[in-house]
Design an enzyme around this catalytic site. Structure first.
Site, PDB file in Angstrom:
ATOM      1  N   CYS A 379       0.840  -1.202   0.000  1.00 37.58           N
ATOM      2  CA  CYS A 379       0.000   0.000   0.000  1.00 37.58           C
ATOM      3  C   CYS A 379       0.880   1.259   0.000  1.00 37.58           C
ATOM      4  O   CYS A 379       1.457   1.612  -1.018  1.00 37.58           O
ATOM      5  CB  CYS A 379      -0.964  -0.031   1.180  1.00 37.58           C
ATOM      6  SG  CYS A 379      -2.314   1.169   1.023  1.00 37.58           S
ATOM      7  N   HIS A 505      -3.552  -5.085   0.289  1.00 35.34           N
ATOM      8  CA  HIS A 505      -3.040  -5.592   1.566  1.00 35.34           C
ATOM      9  C   HIS A 505      -3.099  -7.119   1.571  1.00 35.34           C
ATOM     10  O   HIS A 505      -4.087  -7.711   2.067  1.00 35.34           O
ATOM     11  CB  HIS A 505      -3.858  -5.041   2.736  1.00 35.34           C
ATOM     12  CG  HIS A 505      -3.609  -3.601   3.032  1.00 35.34           C
ATOM     13  ND1 HIS A 505      -2.668  -3.178   3.945  1.00 35.34           N
ATOM     14  CD2 HIS A 505      -4.175  -2.479   2.518  1.00 35.34           C
ATOM     15  CE1 HIS A 505      -2.670  -1.849   3.999  1.00 35.34           C
ATOM     16  NE2 HIS A 505      -3.571  -1.400   3.138  1.00 35.34           N
ATOM     17  N   GLU A 507      -1.707  -9.205   3.435  1.00 35.10           N
ATOM     18  CA  GLU A 507      -1.661  -9.799   4.773  1.00 35.10           C
ATOM     19  C   GLU A 507      -3.045 -10.196   5.284  1.00 35.10           C
ATOM     20  O   GLU A 507      -3.179 -11.088   6.127  1.00 35.10           O
ATOM     21  CB  GLU A 507      -0.989  -8.845   5.775  1.00 35.10           C
ATOM     22  CG  GLU A 507      -1.744  -7.570   6.087  1.00 35.10           C
ATOM     23  CD  GLU A 507      -1.397  -6.404   5.181  1.00 35.10           C
ATOM     24  OE1 GLU A 507      -1.570  -5.241   5.607  1.00 35.10           O
ATOM     25  OE2 GLU A 507      -0.968  -6.656   4.041  1.00 35.10           O
TER      26      GLU A 507
END
Length: 551
Positions: A379, A505, A507
């Site tokens: 990001c 993102h 994750e």
């Protein structure tokens, strides 16, 4: 009809209700049951999207674009539950809905009150996540005794009355501290917490007692007697090195068996072989890697909770221990970048908002690029990667994002075109899952093993494609973009072991049993870099030793 498990907490905050709820969900899934999980937060914010990361930790994002509590990240990592906006509800959202209805006249002139209107809204929110599942696990945020939690506790008390005892279980997470001076486990905090809970009409069916050590039989029996809970349902929730051990600790205490008996649910045998194997890989690494995480919120690690877990998962894919070194971006300068970063096997710059620390991130990225150090930008980490490349490779002086310098002559990152003129912060970002097409042969495509992917976003600014030609001519590669070619999603550079920035993102979609492809690839590249550095160091040492012998 779905059955319900209500998880509350007492004595102090941060006892791990989210991990407890997630672990119960993991155990029930291992028996073949379908579960959903829900978090109620008692604060008046509509969602955590505008809360400071230092105060509330990370904001977790679901596929449908909901900005949620970080506990939903635990739920997704421990289970296969498909979570949406409906799985995280705050007092602010409840009251917002009620006030909107009152203004429309939906209540037909009635006096709007906490009971029944607020509690009915809470119960309706619980029922919305109850379709197509066997068990719904509902976590009530806050601590029993807090004024703001009372409407939620009253709502679940009413649910027990409406559902009956065979369809609901109350699980209370409490604390049994070890007092070193007395060399004793003290049960009084748990007794007082349960007393507080019973005063509002809730009798817990199970106590998860957080403790530094196992509760002996006599302590469990004492708690059972004073709290009117079966002794078998007084569970030692002892401290563990990794949260991923908790399902096995609970299994050892028969938590799932007790719950299934109380809910009168039939299920298959517990199947935790893959989970146990994952833990074995975690506890017996064959090597390690050292990752420098250069961020804005490193003083509070929960600000990067999913990121920390995803790096751990990336290590699990290679049976490696991942040592994360938290580096405050403001402290990195051109003068100290080498000394700060040279010992790490890889560098990661995560997401964030605001100007603070941007110059330090740019210097860290420059070091990683020039010294062939594996780099992963997420990001903001991709945006600063583009800014660094524009300034130091393309020669675009003062290239920047309009977020940091509205007057920049080269706005290589600028505000999302749909949001120009939008000043409100809450829910005004590009949020949730968006598709992405990957370039053949790119680092990203090799990591994923496919051409089309879907990833979750949370940002207001984007790559400005007006500068695409200049950046590509200088060596930047755009290797991921939306199918309509509107948004740039992934950037890489050639002639580098591993150098990738993504606007999304990743994750948020990583799990211990399913490490995210980009984290798996990044940790693999960092480990390869470590092996090369150690080999070069060893060879240099051998050369010096041979030279000394020659003298």
């Amino acid at each position: 009809m779905a059955k319900y498990i209500f998880v509350t907490g007492g004595v102090v905050s941060s006892l791990g209700k989210g991990i407890a709820a997630s672990s119960i969900g993991c155990l029930l899934e291992s028996r073949g049951l379908r579960v959903s999980l829900q978090k109620f937060d008692p604060y008046l914010n509509v969602d955590p999207g505008t809360l400071s990361p230092f105060q509330h930790g990370e904001v977790f994002v679901t596929d449908d674009g909901a900005e949620t509590d970080l506990d939903l990240g635990h739920y997704e990592r421990f289970t296969h539950a498909r979570l949406t906006q409906a799985n995280n509800v705050t007092s602010g959202r409840i009251y917002e809905q009620i006030i909107s209805r009152e203004r429309r006249g939906d209540y037909l002139g009635k006096t709007v009150q906490v009971i029944p209107h607020v509690t009915n809204e809470i119960k309706a929110a619980i029922k919305r996540v109850s379709t197509d599942v066997d068990v719904v696990i509902v976590e009530i945020g806050g601590t029993v005794g807090d004024i703001e939690s009372l409407p939620f506790l009253e709502a679940i008390r009413q649910m027990r009355h409406e559902l009956g005892r065979d369809n609901s279980v109350f699980v209370h997470v409490t604390l049994v501290p070890w007092i070193a001076a007395a060399q004793e486990l003290k049960t009084k905090p748990t007794q007082h917490s349960v007393k507080e809970l019973r005063a509002i009409g809730i009798q817990p069916d199970m106590l998860l007692c957080r403790s530094e050590r196992f509760l002996p039989k006599d302590v469990k029996e004492k708690i059972a007697l004073f709290c009117d809970v079966d002794a078998e349902a007084v569970i030692t929730a002892r401290d563990v090195k990794s949260v991923y051990e908790v399902p096995l600790v609970f299994a050892g205490e028969s938590v799932d068996e007790i719950i299934l008996r109380r809910l009168k649910l039939d299920s298959g045998p517990r199947e935790l072989a893959r989970w146990s194997e994952m833990l074995d890989r975690m506890q017996n690494p064959v090597d390690e890697v050292s990752i420098g995480l250069v961020g804005k919120y490193v003083e509070y690690e929960d600000s990067y909770k999913s990121l920390k877990e995803a790096l751990l998962h990336g290590g699990l894919a290679h049976q490696l221990k991942v040592d994360i070194h938290w580096i405050e971006a403001e402290g990195v300068t051109a003068a100290n970048a080498a000394a700060t970063l040279e010992l790490y096997d890889g560098i990661l710059v995560p997401g964030g908002f605001g100007k603070r620390g941007i110059d330090g991130m740019v210097e860290a990225i420059r070091y990683a690029r020039e010294h062939k150090l594996p780099y992963f930008g997420i990001c903001l980490g991709m945006q600063t990667m583009v800014i660094e490349y524009a300034r130091n490779v393309c020669g675009l002086d003062r290239a920047d994002s309009t977020e940091f310098d509205p007057a920049t002559p080269h706005r290589v990152i600028f505000k999302l075109r749909e949001l120009k003129g939008v000043d409100e912060l809450g829910g005004t970002m590009r949020l949730g899952a968006w598709p992405c097409v990957l370039a053949d042969g790119s680092l990203a495509q090799r990591a994923y093993g496919e051409r089309e992917i879907s990833e979750r976003h949370r940002h207001r600014y984007e790559f400005n494609r007006e500068y695409e030609e200049s950046l590509i001519a200088a060596g930047l590669k755009i290797t991921g973009e939306t199918p309509d070619q509107t948004y740039v999603e992934i950037c890489e550079i050639a002639d580098h072991p591993w150098y990738l920035g993504c606007q999304f993102h990743p994750e948020f979609k990583s799990k211990p049993l399913e490490p995210h492809p980009l984290f798996r690839a990044f940790i693999g590249a960092a480990h390869e870099n470590r092996r090369k550095r150690l080999t070069q160091r060893r060879e240099a040492f051998e050369d010096v030793r041979e030279y000394s012998r020659g003298d």
